[in-house]
Design an enzyme around this catalytic site. Sequence first.
Site, PDB file in Angstrom:
ATOM      1  N   GLU A 195       2.223  -9.373   9.651  1.00  0.00           N
ATOM      2  CA  GLU A 195       0.953  -9.213  10.369  1.00  0.00           C
ATOM      3  C   GLU A 195       0.584 -10.492  11.109  1.00  0.00           C
ATOM      4  OE1 GLU A 195      -2.527  -7.557   8.630  1.00  0.00           O
ATOM      5  OE2 GLU A 195      -1.421  -6.199   7.318  1.00  0.00           O
ATOM      6  N   SER A 263      17.950  -3.870  -0.382  1.00  0.00           N
ATOM      7  CA  SER A 263      18.854  -3.276  -1.365  1.00  0.00           C
ATOM      8  C   SER A 263      19.613  -2.134  -0.717  1.00  0.00           C
ATOM      9  CB  SER A 263      18.081  -2.734  -2.582  1.00  0.00           C
ATOM     10  OG  SER A 263      17.295  -3.737  -3.181  1.00  0.00           O
ATOM     11  N   ASP A 335       3.727  -0.297   3.605  1.00  0.00           N
ATOM     12  CA  ASP A 335       2.745  -1.256   4.112  1.00  0.00           C
ATOM     13  C   ASP A 335       1.596  -1.336   3.118  1.00  0.00           C
ATOM     14  OD1 ASP A 335       1.191  -2.964   5.543  1.00  0.00           O
ATOM     15  OD2 ASP A 335       0.828  -1.621   7.241  1.00  0.00           O
TER      16      ASP A 335
END
Length: 821
Positions: A195, A263, A335
Site C-alpha cells: 500500500e 509456497s 488483503d
Amino acid sequence: MALLFRWLLRLTGSTVILTALAVAAVYFLASRSLPDYSKSLEVAGLSAPVEIVRDHANVPHIFGAADRDVFFGLGYAHAQDRLWQMVTMRRTVQGRLSEVFGTRTLAVDKLMRRLDLYTLAQRSVAAQDAQTIVALEGYAAGVNARLAEINRDALGRGAPEMFLFDVPIALWQPADSLAMVKLMALEMSGQLETEVMRARSSLLLPDLARLSDLLPDAPGSGVAALPAYASLIDAPLPQFTASVALPEHPLSPFRHSAFAGASNAWAAAASRSASGGTLLANDPHLGFSAPTMWYLARLELQGGGVIGATIPGIPSVLSGRSDSLGWALTSAYVDDQDVYIEQINPENPEEYRTPDGFKPFVTRKSIIQIKDEQPVTLTLRWTDNGPVLPGTHYNLEAITPPGHVAALAWTALSPKDTTMSAGIGLMSARTVQAAIAATVSFVAPAQNLTLVDKTQIALKTIGAMPRRSVAHQSRGRMPSPGWIEANRWQGRLSYAANPEFVAPLGGILGNTNNKIVDRPFPLHISFDWGDSQRVLRWQRLMQSRQVHTRDSFIEAQLDTVSPAARTLLPLIGADLWFTGEAAPKGTPEAQRQRALALLADWNGEMNEHLPEPLLYAAWLRALQDRLIRDDLGPLADEFLHVEPLFIERVYRDVDGAAVWCDVIQSAPVETCTDMARLALDDALIWITERYGPALESLRWGDAHQATHDHPVLGKLPLLRYFVNIRQSTSGGDHTLMRGLTSGAPEAPFENVHGAGYRGVYDFADPDSSVFVTATGQSGHFLSRHYDDLGELWRRGEYIPMSLDAGLARAAAVGITHLTPD
C-alpha cells in the site's frame, strides 16, 4: 640472543597450550548442551509414560497414552533441539530482544511493542477450544520439563548461545505458542508495504496510468481503477522524504513484501495418479536460517498418527499427513491489512478524528529494558482501526501529512485469535470435508489449504477476510482516511465466502501463490498476488502427463526452468540477436556478442552450473533499474526484484508502456532497444568486476548461494564458518524450485528465501511418502544433525515419511523414555 630465543619459545609454547586449553574448555562447555537421545528420565507433568523414538534422521516419533502426554513429548523434543531458536522467537514477539542484544535490536522491540502481539496472544488463550488447551498445556509442560532438567543436571544452559548471552529463561506458557503463530503471521504479511509503495509511486509519477505498469495487476479482469493518492488526503503531503531502511537485525520479523511468504502445493486425484491413490506435494517458502525454521516430527495421537513439518514453539503439524489425510499450506495473499491515515485533533493531540467526531487514543505505557543502557518508555497508541505506527516504518511518513498519523488494521490483531484451535483440529480430521470444517476458526496468516484424502482432493482458502464497503475510497490498495466510515472495516466475511474447490473435474489442483479467483471487489480476495510466473510452468508440467506419480511431483518441485526468462529474453533482445558487425576481441561490443550468443542457445534453465542464468539475471536487473531510475529517483532502490509483468508491458508497449524506455531528463528519445543494449553493457561490466571476463566460465551457483546463516552468531569472525551453512543452488525468483534472491546491492543474487521444507505424499502407499528440510533437526552447531539433511536438500533428495513404528525403531539414533515423577 640465546636467552631471548628461549623466552620467545617458552612464550609461544605457553600461548599455544593456553589457546588449546581455552578451546578445549569452550568445547566442553558447549558440548554439555548436546542432548542425549538415549535415556530414561522422570519428569513432572505426565500422566503416563512417553516414548520418543528418534529415527535415522533424528526425526522424533512420539508415543503416549494420552494426547496431552504426546504434546508434552513434542515440547520436550523441541526444547532439546531448538531451545535457543524458541526463546529468541519468543523474545522477538514480546519486544524484549534488547534485554539480550542491547541497542542493536531496539528498533525491532519498539515496533513489536506497538503491535502488541504478545498481549493479544495472552488474551487469545481463553478463546481456544478444550482440545487445544490440552495441547498447549501439555506442550508447555514438556518444554518446562527440559528446562528443569537443564538446570538440575547443569546441561550447558541448554544451548551454546546461552554462554554468550547469559539471561534467565522464563517458563514456557500456552500464550507463548499462540504468540509464535502471530509472529509467523507478521513475517508472512506484505500488504502494508505494498500500500505504501503504491501511494509513494503515485505521488512521483505524473501519469497515473504508469502505476499499472510499475505495480501491475495479476492477469484477469475485475480490477478496480486506482485513484491518485493525493486525491484521497485533503492535506498537504510531503514533497520528498528520504527512505528509511527496515530494522536490519537478522532476528527482525519485518521483511520487504517480496519476502512475505510464498509456497507451492499441488494435488492429483486418483484418476490422475498412476498408483491409483491421491497425491499431494508441498514446499512452503520462508527465509533461510541455520537451523531452518522447520522441524520434522511424528505424533501418535489417540485419533491416529500424524507426521510432517512443525515449527518449534507451535504444537501442531503444519504441513503433513495422517494415514488418511494430507494437508499443505501456501500463502493466500488475502488483503488482510489496511493502512489508515488518522487526523489528530489540532486542539488536543491526544485525540483523533472519527466519523462521529474526535475521540481519545487508547494509550498505554510500555518500558523496554536495554542491556547496559537506561530503559526506554514508549507510549502505545491505538485507534478504532488499529495501532498507531511510527512514520519510519515502511516509510509511512512519506505518505502521511503533518498533523496526521498512520494506523494499521490487520486480522492478526485479534484478541480472540483461534488459529491454533484450527491447527489442532486439522490434525484430527480424516476427510477433506472434516478438514474444511475444522479450519473455520483459522484467522491469520491467511493460507490456501490444499487437501487430499483417500478419494478426494480440495483447496480451501482459510483465514479471516475483512469485509469492506463497496464505497471504500481506495478499495484497500492505498492508505485511506480513517475518519470516513466507508473506508473502515465492517467485520469479517463469512467462511463460506473463502474460495473453495472440491473434486475438480480435471483431477488436478495447485497453487503457487497465483491468483485463484476473479471476483469483483469486495469479494476479490486481493489485488496483489505472489506469483504470475511459476504457475505457468506448473500448468505445463501438470498437463504434460495424463497421470502423475510421486516422482513426477518431486520432479515438479525441483524444476528450475524460468518461464520469465523464456518470455522476456526474446522481447528485450529482439533487435540485438545476431546483429552488428564482428567486433575486435576485448571490446565491449565483442563481449556483448558473446553474451548474446550464449543466451540465444539457452533454454531458460536456472542451473547452478551454467553461466546463462547469471547473464540473464544481471541483465534484467540492470534493465529494470535503467527503466525506472529517472522516474522514481531514490525510490527505485526499493524495487529489489525484477517484475516480469512490468518488463513485458514495456517491451510489448501495452497501453503505451514503452514510454518508460525514454530517459525524461535527456534530449534524445531513447528506444527500448537502446535501453536493452545499455543495460546489457551495465550487466557485463558488473559481472567482469565480480567474476572476471571469461563468460563461459561463470557459474550461477557462485552467485546464487543459499544463505542458511545463524541469525545471531553468523556475523562473528571465525565462528561464522562453524554456524553458517552455504550451498551452491539452482533455481531463481520465478522457478518452481524457487530460490528468491536478496536484491541487496552487495550480493543481489544470494538465495535467501525458499523451500525450507519439501514433502510429497502418496496415498496409494502412504509410507512411501517423503520429506526433507534445508538444514537438520538440531539447532546445536556441534551436533551431527545440525546440517545432515542440508546436502540431501541441495541435491533434491528426500527421506522416508513413514508412520511405521517398526521402521523408526530399526535405525533409531536414540530412544528417550519419559516417566511421571
